[in-house]
Design an enzyme around this catalytic site. Structure first.
Site, short mmCIF file in Angstrom:
data_model
loop_
_atom_site.label_atom_id
_atom_site.label_comp_id
_atom_site.label_asym_id
_atom_site.label_seq_id
_atom_site.Cartn_x
_atom_site.Cartn_y
_atom_site.Cartn_z
N LYS A 126 0.86 -1.19 0.00
CA LYS A 126 0.00 0.00 0.00
C LYS A 126 0.89 1.23 0.00
CE LYS A 126 -4.47 0.84 0.22
NZ LYS A 126 -5.63 -0.01 -0.09
N ASP A 166 -6.95 4.42 -4.39
CA ASP A 166 -7.62 4.25 -3.09
C ASP A 166 -8.26 5.61 -2.82
OD1 ASP A 166 -7.58 2.11 -0.71
OD2 ASP A 166 -7.44 4.07 0.22
N1 GLU Z 1 -7.38 0.32 -2.84
C1 GLU Z 1 -8.16 -0.82 -3.21
C2 GLU Z 1 -8.22 -1.79 -2.05
O1 GLU Z 1 -8.22 -1.36 -0.93
C3 GLU Z 1 -7.73 -1.43 -4.53
C4 GLU Z 1 -6.32 -1.90 -4.60
C5 GLU Z 1 -5.89 -2.37 -5.99
O2 GLU Z 1 -6.69 -2.42 -6.89
O3 GLU Z 1 -4.70 -2.71 -6.07
O4 GLU Z 1 -8.29 -2.97 -2.19
#
Ligand code: GLU
Length: 454
Positions: A126, A166
């Site tokens: 992340k 996100d």
């Molecule tokens: N931010 C999204 C999540 O919390 C998507 C992450 C992504 O697609 O890599 O899963």
């Protein structure tokens, strides 16, 4: 808390002082998986959980950029590469003024289990920044994204780490970051997901998290001999996840009567019909279109459709059968849980990451309310990112129907996995929190044991 969990948590707390959200996320998982570890000598010997709570790598960097007035601004950038046991690091980027290392570590930790649940080979990661696009011009957003990528590019790659969006990072920001990566690397690859359709994005990716949340809710209700048909639902955040959740709930016969943005909640007892939703989507999504800030907020919706505006209130004050938190962590606390329980809520389906506090989860479970964690219920977004990676690797594009069917299949299989690992052998009751944590954990743990001490 059992003794083994308490001892383990003391060690994690000592190493991560003040990181409340990270500790909260770890504790929830530790409580579920400790019995599995105690019963599996290979996991215990390999110290899998001790290793899982230690990110493989943390990158923290300066992001300097110049605003429209010519003034230098300095933000902070992060990428936490949490776990690559089952695939390249994968997870979104959050741009919000609440972003700290604690937030990104908790999100990276959650992502590891979520990605494992999807069945697609993706590790956990992340990233983000304390940059907030609200009130910034499009040029400022572009320059910030470019400055952010000017450092991040050396740490990521289609087989190393694949970021996505996100909170605060949508199609516009992904486009600007992708452009900068391509320029710096002189390489066109699927290094980010959530890309525009014209340059490698997947159909259904924008809709995927919200659709997935609703497919998951549908499975949970069916498991209980129930259905979404005629159910009164309430969401919280009216952003990408929330609006696509409303769309799918409408399609499955439910009615969404409440939602919220940072100004407060809106109660529309007649429901947010497809016509109203089309208008609302335009209002919300226009805010992040290139060429300047447009669009509006929920009070515009309340004015237009005569809905009740509840300033400074959360959506959880609105009575419902199904509550779907779709905003951010800890948006639903013990008091909210008590209010929802008092008003007769039957299901809580988490569309956001860790939206309920651990005390709220306990209160729901004690009251017999079924609660399903975000790492299972909102996994449709990252799962579809996995499908985008697959299409990029094959240099082709699937049709919307094909992606949607695959997404639906993945959500069904996550649900099945949660049921299998969360069913109490004595009572037959399903604890979805436990089921999701254990199912997500086992795959990563097995991969770590197989790969030795690395
Ligand atoms: N931010 C999204 C999540 O919390 C998507 C992450 C992504 O697609 O890599 O899963």
């Amino acid at each position: 808390m059992n003794e083994a969990v308490q001892k383990f948590m003391e060690g994690v707390a000592a190493k991560n002082p003040g990181e409340k959200k990270f500790l909260q996320a770890v504790q929830e998982v530790a409580e579920s998986v400790m019995p599995v570890i105690e019963a599996t000598p290979a996991y215990k010997k390999a110290k899998v959980l001790e290793r899982m709570v230690e990110p493989e790598r943390v990158i923290m960097f300066r992001v300097p950029w110049v605003d429209d007035k010519g003034e230098i601004q300095v933000n902070r950038g992060f990428r936490v590469q949490m776990n690559s046991a089952i695939g390249p690091y994968k997870g979104g980027i959050r741009f919000n003024n609440t972003v700290t290392l604690d937030v990104i570590k908790f999100l990276g930790f959650e992502q590891t289990f979520k990605n494992s649940l999807t069945g697609i080979p993706m590790g956990g990661g992340k990233g983000g920044s304390d940059f907030d696009a609200r009130g910034k011009s499009d040029g400022e957003v572009m320059r910030f994204c470019q400055a952010f990528m000017a450092e991040l590019f050396r740490h990521i790659g289609p087989n190393t780490d694949v970021p996505a969006g996100d909170l605060g990072v949508g199609a516009r920001e992904i486009g600007y970051m992708f452009g900068m990566y391509k320029k710096l690397m002189n390489e066109f690859t699927g290094v980010l997901t959530g890309k525009g359709l014209a340059f490698g994005g997947s159909l259904i990716r924008p809709e995927a998290t919200g659709y997935g949340v609703t497919y998951f809710a549908d499975e949970v209700l069916h498991q209980n001999g129930d259905s979404l048909e005629g159910k009164t639902c309430v969401i919280s955040g009216a952003g990408n996840v929330g609006l696509h959740t409303i769309e799918k709930i409408n399609a499955l016969g439910g009615k969404v009567v409440g939602m919220r943005d940072f100004e407060g909640a809106v109660y529309d007892p007649d429901g947010i019909t497809p016509e109203k939703l089309a208008w609302l989507k335009e209002l919300v999504f226009k805010r992040t279109m290139p060429a300047g800030p447009h669009g509006g907020y929920l009070h515009h919706y309340a004015e237009k459709y005569g809905a009740k505006l509840m300033p400074d209130k959360k959506s959880w004050a609105i009575p419902c059968d199904v509550a779907l938190p779709t905003a951010c962590e800890n948006e639903l606390d013990l008091n909210d849980a008590k209010e929802l329980i008092k008003n007769g809520v039957k299901y809580v389906i988490e569309g956001a990451n860790m939206p309920s506090t651990n005390e709220a989860i306990e209160a729901f479970q004690a009251a017999g309310v079924i609660i399903t964690p975000g790492k299972a219920a909102n996994a449709g977004g990252v799962a579809t990112s996995g499908l985008e990676m697959a299409q990029n690797a094959m240099h082709l594009c699937w049709e919307a129907k094909e992606v949607d069917e695959k997404l639906h299949g993945i959500m069904r299989s996550i649900h099945k996995n949660c049921v299998e690992h969360g069913r109490d052998p004595k009572t037959g009751k399903i604890n979805y929190v436990k089921g999701a944590n254990i199912a997500g954990f086992i795959k990563v743990a097995d991969a770590m044991v197989a790969q030795g001490v690395v």
